[in-house]
Design an enzyme around this catalytic site. Structure first.
Site, PDB file in Angstrom:
ATOM      1  N   HIS A   8     -10.517  -5.105  -5.037  1.00  0.00           N
ATOM      2  CA  HIS A   8      -9.370  -4.486  -6.058  1.00  0.00           C
ATOM      3  C   HIS A   8      -8.338  -5.095  -6.104  1.00  0.00           C
ATOM      4  O   HIS A   8      -7.145  -4.621  -5.176  1.00  0.00           O
ATOM      5  CB  HIS A   8      -9.508  -3.105  -6.968  1.00  0.00           C
ATOM      6  CG  HIS A   8      -8.294  -3.205  -7.766  1.00  0.00           C
ATOM      7  ND1 HIS A   8      -7.443  -1.817  -8.047  1.00  0.00           N
ATOM      8  CD2 HIS A   8      -7.798  -3.708  -9.079  1.00  0.00           C
ATOM      9  CE1 HIS A   8      -7.070  -2.233  -8.920  1.00  0.00           C
ATOM     10  NE2 HIS A   8      -6.869  -3.403  -9.310  1.00  0.00           N
ATOM     11  N   LYS A  29       0.428  -5.444  -8.486  1.00  0.00           N
ATOM     12  CA  LYS A  29       0.158  -6.845  -7.937  1.00  0.00           C
ATOM     13  C   LYS A  29       0.557  -8.061  -8.993  1.00  0.00           C
ATOM     14  O   LYS A  29       0.880  -8.942  -8.112  1.00  0.00           O
ATOM     15  CB  LYS A  29      -1.086  -6.588  -7.681  1.00  0.00           C
ATOM     16  CG  LYS A  29      -1.928  -5.203  -7.500  1.00  0.00           C
ATOM     17  CD  LYS A  29      -3.067  -4.859  -7.035  1.00  0.00           C
ATOM     18  CE  LYS A  29      -3.938  -4.788  -8.160  1.00  0.00           C
ATOM     19  NZ  LYS A  29      -3.628  -3.516  -8.349  1.00  0.00           N
ATOM     20  N   ASP A  47      -6.670  -9.366  -9.947  1.00  0.00           N
ATOM     21  CA  ASP A  47      -7.383  -8.260 -10.160  1.00  0.00           C
ATOM     22  C   ASP A  47      -8.240  -7.769  -8.996  1.00  0.00           C
ATOM     23  O   ASP A  47      -8.399  -6.691  -8.826  1.00  0.00           O
ATOM     24  CB  ASP A  47      -7.049  -8.022 -11.439  1.00  0.00           C
ATOM     25  CG  ASP A  47      -7.170  -6.250 -11.640  1.00  0.00           C
ATOM     26  OD1 ASP A  47      -6.808  -5.688 -10.679  1.00  0.00           O
ATOM     27  OD2 ASP A  47      -8.227  -5.805 -12.155  1.00  0.00           O
ATOM     28  N   ARG A 101      14.853  -1.857   7.537  1.00  0.00           N
ATOM     29  CA  ARG A 101      15.541  -2.926   7.057  1.00  0.00           C
ATOM     30  C   ARG A 101      15.342  -3.484   8.102  1.00  0.00           C
ATOM     31  O   ARG A 101      14.300  -4.721   7.852  1.00  0.00           O
ATOM     32  CB  ARG A 101      17.120  -2.596   7.715  1.00  0.00           C
ATOM     33  CG  ARG A 101      17.549  -4.254   7.603  1.00  0.00           C
ATOM     34  CD  ARG A 101      19.572  -3.752   7.823  1.00  0.00           C
ATOM     35  NE  ARG A 101      19.522  -5.146   7.730  1.00  0.00           N
ATOM     36  CZ  ARG A 101      21.477  -4.893   8.386  1.00  0.00           C
ATOM     37  NH1 ARG A 101      21.898  -4.087   8.965  1.00  0.00           N
ATOM     38  NH2 ARG A 101      21.730  -6.520   8.918  1.00  0.00           N
TER      39      ARG A 101
END
Length: 140
Positions: A8, A29, A47, A101
């Site tokens: 997935h 995604k 997907d 960061r």
């Protein structure tokens, strides 16, 4: 060649190298993939991504049933030229938010292959940084 597995995940590529974008449903995604497509990436799979190992390389491609198709929430299913198979060079984990960061280097093992991992970054520059990563870091 190992037996293929379907994950997935969404996958996009620049040139020979791909980013495997993993995360739960609704984690963004496809949205990240759409932004990368506008920056010149090609769609490998949306997907569901088929993965297999050849030697020390992890390969990705789309299942035939969804090749060249990507979901854009609020718009529908869009057709784009299919790119694949491609070598996976990076994993993006959409379930974890990067807060540092300058994050430490992370890796993930998929099908016995260690790959670098970046967590989701909510900064507007993230898709551009991923594009540059594929163009530079993945070729080292």
């Amino acid at each position: 060649m190992s037996a293929p597995e379907t994950l997935h995940a969404t996958c996009v590529a620049i040139n020979e190298h791909a980013i495997l974008i993993r995360g739960a449903s609704g984690s963004g995604k496809s949205g990240l993939a759409l932004r990368l497509l506008t920056l010149g990436a090609g769609l490998v799979a949306d997907d569901r991504t088929c993965l297999w190992r050849e030697g020390g390389t992890l390969w990705a491609d789309a299942p035939d049933t969804i090749r060249g198709r990507i979901e854009a929430r609020g718009v529908g299913i869009l057709s784009v030229p299919a790119t694949g198979p491609r070598k996976v060079a990076l994993v993006v984990d959409m379930d974890e938010i990067e807060t540092k960061r300058l994050p430490e280097k992370r890796e993930m093992r998929i099908m016995g292959i260690m790959l670098p991992v970046l967590n989701k970054c909510e900064s507007p520059h993230f898709p551009a940084a991923l594009t540059l990563y594929l163009r530079t870091e993945s070729t080292k």
